[in-house]
Design an enzyme around this catalytic site. Structure first.
Site, mmCIF file in Angstrom:
data_model
loop_
_atom_site.group_PDB
_atom_site.id
_atom_site.type_symbol
_atom_site.label_atom_id
_atom_site.label_comp_id
_atom_site.label_asym_id
_atom_site.label_seq_id
_atom_site.Cartn_x
_atom_site.Cartn_y
_atom_site.Cartn_z
ATOM 1 N N ARG A 119 8.572 -6.957 -5.672
ATOM 2 C CA ARG A 119 8.877 -8.146 -4.856
ATOM 3 C C ARG A 119 8.245 -9.426 -5.384
ATOM 4 N NH1 ARG A 119 5.099 -7.666 0.497
ATOM 5 N NH2 ARG A 119 3.244 -6.788 -0.485
ATOM 6 N N GLU A 178 12.957 -1.275 8.688
ATOM 7 C CA GLU A 178 13.031 -1.104 7.247
ATOM 8 C C GLU A 178 13.655 0.238 6.897
ATOM 9 O OE1 GLU A 178 9.003 -1.686 5.760
ATOM 10 O OE2 GLU A 178 8.536 -2.797 7.605
ATOM 11 N N ARG A 188 7.138 -14.386 2.970
ATOM 12 C CA ARG A 188 7.063 -13.842 4.328
ATOM 13 C C ARG A 188 8.438 -13.949 4.994
ATOM 14 N NH1 ARG A 188 4.213 -10.250 5.944
ATOM 15 N NH2 ARG A 188 2.286 -11.352 5.412
ATOM 16 N N HIS A 199 12.484 -4.008 3.143
ATOM 17 C CA HIS A 199 11.538 -4.367 4.212
ATOM 18 C C HIS A 199 12.113 -5.523 5.045
ATOM 19 C CE1 HIS A 199 7.839 -5.643 6.131
ATOM 20 N NE2 HIS A 199 7.057 -4.893 5.375
ATOM 21 N N ASP A 250 3.474 -0.344 14.190
ATOM 22 C CA ASP A 250 3.653 -0.068 12.765
ATOM 23 C C ASP A 250 3.878 1.433 12.625
ATOM 24 O OD1 ASP A 250 3.773 -0.150 10.041
ATOM 25 O OD2 ASP A 250 1.801 -1.065 9.740
#
Length: 307
Positions: free
Chosen positions: A101, A279, A75, A171, A215
């Site tokens: 990732r 991002e 995170r 990201h 978002d």
């Protein structure tokens, strides 16, 4: 000689770059040069932190509750989303944002540039799992240059005899004073798909400010963006190439609580208040076709100035 000792023998740079392992067995590259400090996890090719030495606070944020464990996403930092962004189109059981990732990468090069910056390059290691989820011959590499600015290039090479399509993103989580006080500029007039509003297509009016979950996938834009942070008195610039989407995200309180790994922030409030994601991506309308035998590059450079 252990793998870690071998890595330090081959790729460490005296006084700038060393490799270490945590108690879970993950290996990190720690960079400390004249200009900045940074840490990179070899799992995921995942930059965990970056702080120029003229900054009291890091520029790249990582959660105080982040989990550093095999196969788990971290995170914060700069997760690499690849070879798709968001959920897989047809396979609900495949991981969101792809597998890059959470799988091992190997260090392929490291050096000190003439400017004194530290450069490190990694390549994703293919496994049976990755080949099952991505049945195309390809090579994914990442190159990072750490100094007063941070430059990251993600390179996808198509080694197959047919074209393929990728979605991708760096990201990046940025450390900020408070989410209610920052603005993101550079996307004025751009169209975006609002994931909080069932992917409704909208147009950005003025700078982006935050008062709830956000978002958004801004499409068809290669614009430079900036995070204006009055509390920390700095402007973070985000300049990119090879990217036609910009994703802006904050979970806000309820979603952050459900995620469970945001932890407390420096101020004692939820850690989500002290981060925002901007991002650099190729997502939704802007997925990229990589022709057989060709390489696609997504490059971003982050820098900081007084505000």
């Amino acid at each position: 000689m252990t793998p870690l000792e071998h890595l330090n023998a081959r790729r460490a740079i005296e006084g700038q770059l060393r490799f270490r392992a945590n108690d879970q067995g993950l290996i990190f590259a720690d960079i400390d040069n004249d200009f900045a400090q940074a840490s990179l996890c070899l799992q995921g090719g995942h930059l965990v932190s970056w702080r120029p030495k003229d900054q009291a606070r890091p520029v790249v944020w990582v959660s105080s509750a982040a989990k550093f464990a095999p196969g788990k996403s971290i995170r914060g930092g700069v997760p690499v989303c690849w070879p798709w962004f968001g959920p897989h189109e047809t396979e609900a059981g495949f991981p969101a944002h792809g597998f890059a990732r959470t799988v091992p990468w190997e260090v392929t090069d490291s050096c000190t540039l003439e400017t004194g910056e530290t450069e490190i390059a990694l390549m994703l290691l293919e496994t049976e799992q990755t080949r099952a989820q991505w049945p195309h011959r390809s090579r994914l590499e990442i190159m990072l240059s750490v100094g007063r600015s941070l430059k990251i290039t993600l390179m996808t090479t198509n080694l197959d005899d047919h074209d393929f399509v990728i979605g991708e993103a760096l990201h990046t989580y940025f450390e900020i004073g408070d989410i209610g006080e920052v603005r993101v500029t550079g996307l004025e007039g751009s169209e975006y798909l609002d994931k909080v509003d069932n992917f409704a297509r909208k147009r950005q009016d003025g700078a982006i400010a935050f008062n709830g979950e956000t978002d958004r996938v801004y499409v068809n834009t290669g614009a430079e963006c900036a995070i204006e942070d009055a509390r920390l008195k700095r402007r973070i610039r985000i300049a990119k190439s090879g990217s036609q989407s910009t994703v802006v995200w904050t979970p806000w309180a309820e979603k952050a609580e459900k995620m469970g790994d945001f932890g407390p922030g420096i101020s004692g409030q939820g850690g989500w208040r002290e981060m925002v994601c901007v991002e650099s991506a190729n997502a939704l309308d802007n997925r990229v076709t990589v022709p057989a035998g060709q390489t696609h590059r997504l490059t971003v450079e982050y820098s900081v100035e007084p505000f």
